[in-house]
Structure formats: C-alpha cells, structure tokens
Design an enzyme around this catalytic site. Structure first.
Site, PDB file in Angstrom:
ATOM      1  N   ASP A 168       0.833  -1.208   0.000  1.00  0.00           N
ATOM      2  CA  ASP A 168       0.000   0.000   0.000  1.00  0.00           C
ATOM      3  C   ASP A 168       0.868   1.258   0.000  1.00  0.00           C
ATOM      4  O   ASP A 168       0.503   2.269  -0.593  1.00  0.00           O
ATOM      5  CB  ASP A 168      -0.899   0.000   1.239  1.00  0.00           C
ATOM      6  CG  ASP A 168      -1.907  -1.132   1.193  1.00  0.00           C
ATOM      7  OD1 ASP A 168      -2.440  -1.391   0.105  1.00  0.00           O
ATOM      8  OD2 ASP A 168      -2.134  -1.769   2.242  1.00  0.00           O
ATOM      9  N   GLY A 169       2.020   1.176   0.669  1.00  0.00           N
ATOM     10  CA  GLY A 169       2.917   2.331   0.745  1.00  0.00           C
ATOM     11  C   GLY A 169       3.382   2.755  -0.650  1.00  0.00           C
ATOM     12  O   GLY A 169       3.596   3.944  -0.897  1.00  0.00           O
ATOM     13  N   ASN A 219      -4.600   8.611   1.897  1.00  0.00           N
ATOM     14  CA  ASN A 219      -5.115   7.975   3.121  1.00  0.00           C
ATOM     15  C   ASN A 219      -5.670   9.013   4.103  1.00  0.00           C
ATOM     16  O   ASN A 219      -6.855   9.074   4.329  1.00  0.00           O
ATOM     17  CB  ASN A 219      -4.008   7.201   3.838  1.00  0.00           C
ATOM     18  CG  ASN A 219      -3.975   5.737   3.448  1.00  0.00           C
ATOM     19  OD1 ASN A 219      -4.850   5.269   2.724  1.00  0.00           O
ATOM     20  ND2 ASN A 219      -2.970   5.027   3.904  1.00  0.00           N
ATOM     21  N   ASP A 230      -4.529  12.563  21.972  1.00  0.00           N
ATOM     22  CA  ASP A 230      -3.265  12.454  21.235  1.00  0.00           C
ATOM     23  C   ASP A 230      -3.334  13.149  19.889  1.00  0.00           C
ATOM     24  O   ASP A 230      -2.311  13.473  19.305  1.00  0.00           O
ATOM     25  CB  ASP A 230      -2.901  10.976  21.033  1.00  0.00           C
ATOM     26  CG  ASP A 230      -2.229  10.399  22.265  1.00  0.00           C
ATOM     27  OD1 ASP A 230      -2.050  11.162  23.235  1.00  0.00           O
ATOM     28  OD2 ASP A 230      -1.894   9.198  22.261  1.00  0.00           O
TER      29      ASP A 230
END
Ligand code: NAD
Ligand code: ATP
Length: 522
Positions: free
Chosen positions: A286-287, A365, A395
């Site tokens: 996917d990267g 994404n 966070d």
C-alpha cells in the site's frame, strides 16, 4: 471570567489596531493579532475586587474573538476557492495551448500518419463532442523542443497520450447513462434517482503507449520482477517505459540492454509526467500506491497496483500473473475505483499575506494532527465549514479519506468505509473523553483544525504518514476534498475488491460458526 483593569489598557492598543481599512474590511493579519490579544486578555488570572462591568466586558471580548475567528475562517475558505479557480484557469489554458498545438501540427504535417488525422478529427470535435454527453474522456498531445534528458528525447517526437473513456455500469451492464442528478424536485415532489451501481468502467479509445513503473525500494523480489516486466512490456507490447532514476540505475547495473528505459532528472519533469503516462504500475504494498499518488499533484493516470507487500489493501493484482493482468488491462475495459484524495493547506499565523500560504498537499489515506514528541495533550479546535465541531483533547485527530478508513483511522476506532463512498472521516486519536465517537462528514465540506493560542504545546501534521510539519499555536490546517482522485484498477470490481481486502487482509469478523446441535427456540 475576571479581567484585570491594567491588562485592558495594555491590550487595548492591539485590539484597536484591527481598525477597518478604507473599504471597511479588517485585514486578516490584524484580525488574527487582535484575536490573539483577546485570547491572552480573557486568560488573565482572576483579580479580586473586579466588578460586573469587567465581567460583561470580557464576555463582549469573547464575542469579538468569535467574530474574528469566523473572519479568519472566511479567509481560508476564500483561499480554497481561489485555488480552485486557479486550477480551472490552468486547465483552460492547457486546453487552449493543446488546441493551438494541434492546429500548428496539422498545418505542418497535413500529409502525416493516421494518428495525425485522428487528431484532426478530435480537434474538430472538441473534447465535449468526442465524449458525447456521457462519460469522461482524456486526450493529451505533447510536443517539446531541445533534447537532453530522457524525458525530452521522448518529447522530441510527437507523442500521443492514449485516450480513454470512463462510464458508469448499471446493474452489471455497461451504460452510458450515468446520473448526475440524484435528487429530483419535479412538480414539487422530492424523489431520489433510481439506485444504480456506481461502478466505473474504463475503456481505452486508443492504445496505451507509455507506462510508468514505480517500485518499493530495497526489495530483491521487486527488483527481479521489475526487470522482467520491463523487458516483457518492451518486447511484447512495444511500450515506452518510465522508471524512477534509482530504478534505471539498478536496471543498467544488471544489463546495458535496459538503456531504452526513460527516467527524469528533476521535480519539474515529474510535474509533467501525468501528460505523458498512460498507465502507472506499482510493485510493492500500500505504501507504494501512496508513493505513486504523491508523485501526482494534479490529475493521476490509472494505477495498476501489484501486490508485493504484506497487507496489500489497495493492491489487488497478483504479481505472479502479471502478464495476464497487464494484457487484460491494456486491452480494457477495466473496472476502476476512483479513490478520493484530501487537499490540505497549512495556514501559518505568521504568514503576512495569503500568498505566503504553503503549497497544498494531497493525501490518499489521511492527514494526522498529533502531539508528536510532546507529552502534553493536544488541544485542537475543529470547524466544519463555519460551524464549530469540537475541541480535541487527546493524542490528536485523523482526517481520513474513505480509502484511508482501513489504515490509521481504523486503528483509532474509525469505521471502515467503502472507498467509493465520498466522505471525510473525523477520527480522534486517544481522546481523553468518554463520549468522543468518530464522525463521517460529507465530501463537500471544508474542515479547519486550529491550534489555539492557548494550546500548551505545538502540534504536528503528517500526510499519509510522511512529511511531518510543525503547527505552532495560531497555525491551522484546512482540508477539503481534492478535485483529482486516484483511479486504481480493480481485479473484479470495487466492492468485490474491498470486501476481499477486509476479509483476507484483516480477517474481519472471523469467528467459528456456532454448531447446529444444542439449545434452540422451540
Ligand atoms: N497505528 C496505525 O495503524 C498506523 C500508524 C501510523 C501510520 N499508519 C498508516 O500507515 C500509512 C502509511 O503507510 P506506509 O506503507 O507508507 O507505512 P508503513 O510501511 O508503516 O505501513 C503501514 C501499514 O498500513 C497499511 N496501510 C496503508 N494504507 C492502507 C489502507 N489504505 N488500508 C489498509 N491498510 C493500509 C500498510 O499495508 C502497512 O501494513 C499511513 O497513511 C497510515 O494510515 C497506521
Ligand atoms: N518508489 C518508492 N520510493 C521511495 N519510497 C517508497 C517507494 N515505494 C514505496 N516506498 C516507501 O516504502 C515503504 C514500504 O512500502 P510498501 O508499504 O509498499 O511495502 P511493505 O511495507 O512491504 O508493504 P505493506 O504496506 O503491504 O506491508 C513505504 O513507507 C513507502 O512510502
């Protein structure tokens, strides 16, 4: 809220500095300065003995602060609109140049090959005529002078980019009748259009000739497959092949026979790739698909992602069967998933004018705003169009596309959403609150995440897990749906591929089936 009288005197100057200009408008800088001053003012510690007047005054200042923030948001929306107009202008300009060039080439080469004749007929028809009223077409013709780099060598000869047509398939059948209007208001009745499959089909109108192959680095299996695929595409399909400079070096180390492979020298040439490349092939996980998308800051050619990674949510093609897959993709028609991207603008408080706004970043994404290495809670104020959504204390926050819904957003508790659903996921990361459920917002909104002046720490924005940028108090990130999706080829169709990914990649809802024997309703 209690306010110290001396503070009012002291800050009065900055409040009054936001005087309207001669047109009656407040400048954005003075608005933000004033807002900052008001923020500081209202945060002063309470002083004993203050009276109700001061309390009322501080409430009034709060109202002013809200108005100032709305004005700053208006500025961000105007900037986004200006960017959209600029894009339209550039498209129009490109189209005019294109037509001028065709005209020129026809005069120079009126007795040339067939494809020139084709061009002539396309030129006469214009883009609308050639596509009819249905479907979406792509035509590009390029020409360039001087020849130094590989890129220019190819541009030296007239190169025709393959054209294709996109159409919607209705209930499994091809149909040109896609529906733009999903709601009808005829005769005072509100009705929605007949539900149809929104699967998109791509049909080549001329043969694709140029392919860009992008590969995951430092992988021997990827390197071997890449060399094999390059040779096959050249020998059997007679295609022009582009690779990254790193890959060209690797191929040439293997054999000097690979000197037919093209590459580029600098970012300017990368910016022009979309005009030359008919098809992008990715070899990795996917990267690598994210990497491919990030190379195209505007329109993206169809992407064929081969799986050579571990998870492969967006990589449905099996690398062992690359010849059959590429054969059928090059022949068409193919089903594609149009994966929406988000366009993100970082707006600095320190920017003096809107022209100093940094270049937008497109993500496939998600964009994440988090606390980075800071040990404090992030404190982020979020607005959707001009409405306050919430303040995030935790966070951080993920603004995700539906394609990204199965990535970081999923890990933070967001829903999984079919990639063809147009929407923006608003998913908190470890919120310190019991009731902060994730949201999905419609695709047409603009979201602004503001690091307020009273935030204890900086925040960090990262884009598809890369390019971290620090956001100081006063800075904001504005994001909205980008006009350039990433079209990825499907193995079957977008729904089948999505369901297969969540089953095989994530083992979604896997449970042993309950046995038949045992207690049951009588
Ligand atoms: N806690 C987490 O789950 C977490 C943390 C940081 C980043 N990420 C994700 O990693 C992405 C960057 O990917 P990378 O490959 O460059 O980094 P990476 O090599 O660290 O891989 C991250 C993992 O996320 C998976 N992934 C990426 N996009 C996906 C998608 N759309 N659907 C399902 N899975 C997907 C990849 O297959 C890989 O297994 C970021 O965009 C972010 O979504 C996830
Ligand atoms: N052509 C490229 N150039 C530079 N970096 C790349 C390129 N392709 C991929 N990468 C980076 O390499 C990393 C790993 O790539 P990828 O996710 O494709 O492989 P993987 O981690 O083995 O697969 P999976 O994500 O399925 O586990 C990613 O961070 C990605 O951004």
């Amino acid at each position: 809220m209690y306010v110290c009288g001396s503070c009012i005197d002291q800050d009065d100057a900055s409040v009054s500095s936001s005087q309207p200009d001669s047109n009656g408008f407040l400048s954005p800088l003075s608005l933000l300065n004033s807002e900052k001053a008001v923020q500081e003012l209202v945060q002063q510690p309470p002083v004993q003995g203050t009276d109700d007047h001061l309390r009322e005054f501080s409430e009034a200042l709060r109202t002013v602060a809200k108005a100032l923030r709305r004005a700053a948001e208006g500025k961000a929306a105007a900037q986004a609109e200006a960017a959209e107009w600029k894009r339209k202008y550039e498209l129009e300009r490109e189209r005019n140049l294109h037509l001028e060039y065709k005209d020129l080439s026809l005069r120079e080469h009126h007795s040339d090959d067939n494809w020139i004749e084709n061009l002539a007929s396309q030129s006469n028809e214009g883009p609308e005529c050639c596509c009819g009223n249905n479907g979406i077409c792509s035509h590009e013709v390029l020409r360039d002078g001087g020849a130094k780099s590989d890129f220019k060598v190819v541009q030296d000869k007239y190169t025709r980019k393959a054209s294709f047509k996109l159409s919607w398939c209705c209930k499994g059948e091809q149909s040109d009748q896609h529906k733009h209007d999903i709601v009808s208001f005829e005769k005072g009745n509100i009705t929605t259009a007949e539900r149809s499959s929104r699967q998109i089909s791509l049909k080549w109108e001329s043969d694709p000739q140029t392919v860009l192959i992008l590969t995951k680095p430092n992988s021997t299996s990827v390197q071997i497959l890449c060399a094999e695929m390059v040779r096959w595409l050249k020998e059997h399909k007679r295609m022009d092949i582009y690779v990254e400079p790193r890959v060209k070096t690797e191929l040439l180390l293997e054999s000097s026979d690979f000197n037919f492979v093209y590459t580029w020298k600098d970012d300017n040439e990368i910016m022009l790739l979309h005009r030359k490349v008919d098809l992008v092939v990715t070899l990795g996980g996917d990267g690598t698909v994210l990497w491919a998308a990030s190379m195209f800051k505007g329109p993206v050619p169809p992407v064929v992602p081969f799986s050579l990674g571990s998870l492969g949510f967006m990589t449905p093609f099996y690398s062992e069967q690359y010849k059959e897959c590429l054969d059928s993709v090059l022949k068409g028609p193919i089903s594609i998933t149009l994966r929406h991207r988000l366009m993100c603008h970082v707006i600095r408080d320190a920017a003096k004018t809107e022209y100093e706004t940094e270049e937008p970043i497109l993500v496939l994404n998600e964009v994440t705003i988090d606390r980075g290495i800071s040990s404090y809670l992030t404190y982020l104020e979020c607005y959707c169009d001009n409405s306050f959504v919430t303040a995030v204390q935790g966070d951080g926050l993920i603004l995700s596309t539906t394609s990204g819904s199965t990535a970081y957003s999923l890990a933070a508790g967001g829903s999984m959403v079919h990639p063809q659903v147009p929407g923006i996921l608003f998913t908190p990361i470890c919120p310190h609150s019991l009731s902060f459920r994730p949201l999905i917002l419609p695709e047409h909104v603009s979201i602004r995440v503001q690091v307020p002046f009273n935030s204890r720490s900086h925040a960090w924005a990262s884009f598809d897990g890369k390019d971290r940028k620090q956001l100081q108090p006063g800075d904001a990130l504005v994001c909205s749906m980008a006009p350039w999706p990433v079209p990825t080829a499907c193995l079957v169709d977008s729904t089948n591929d999505f369901l297969r990914s969540i089953h095989e990649g994530l083992h979604w809802n896997l449970r042993k089936t309950q046995s038949f024997d045992g207690p049951r309703d009588s």
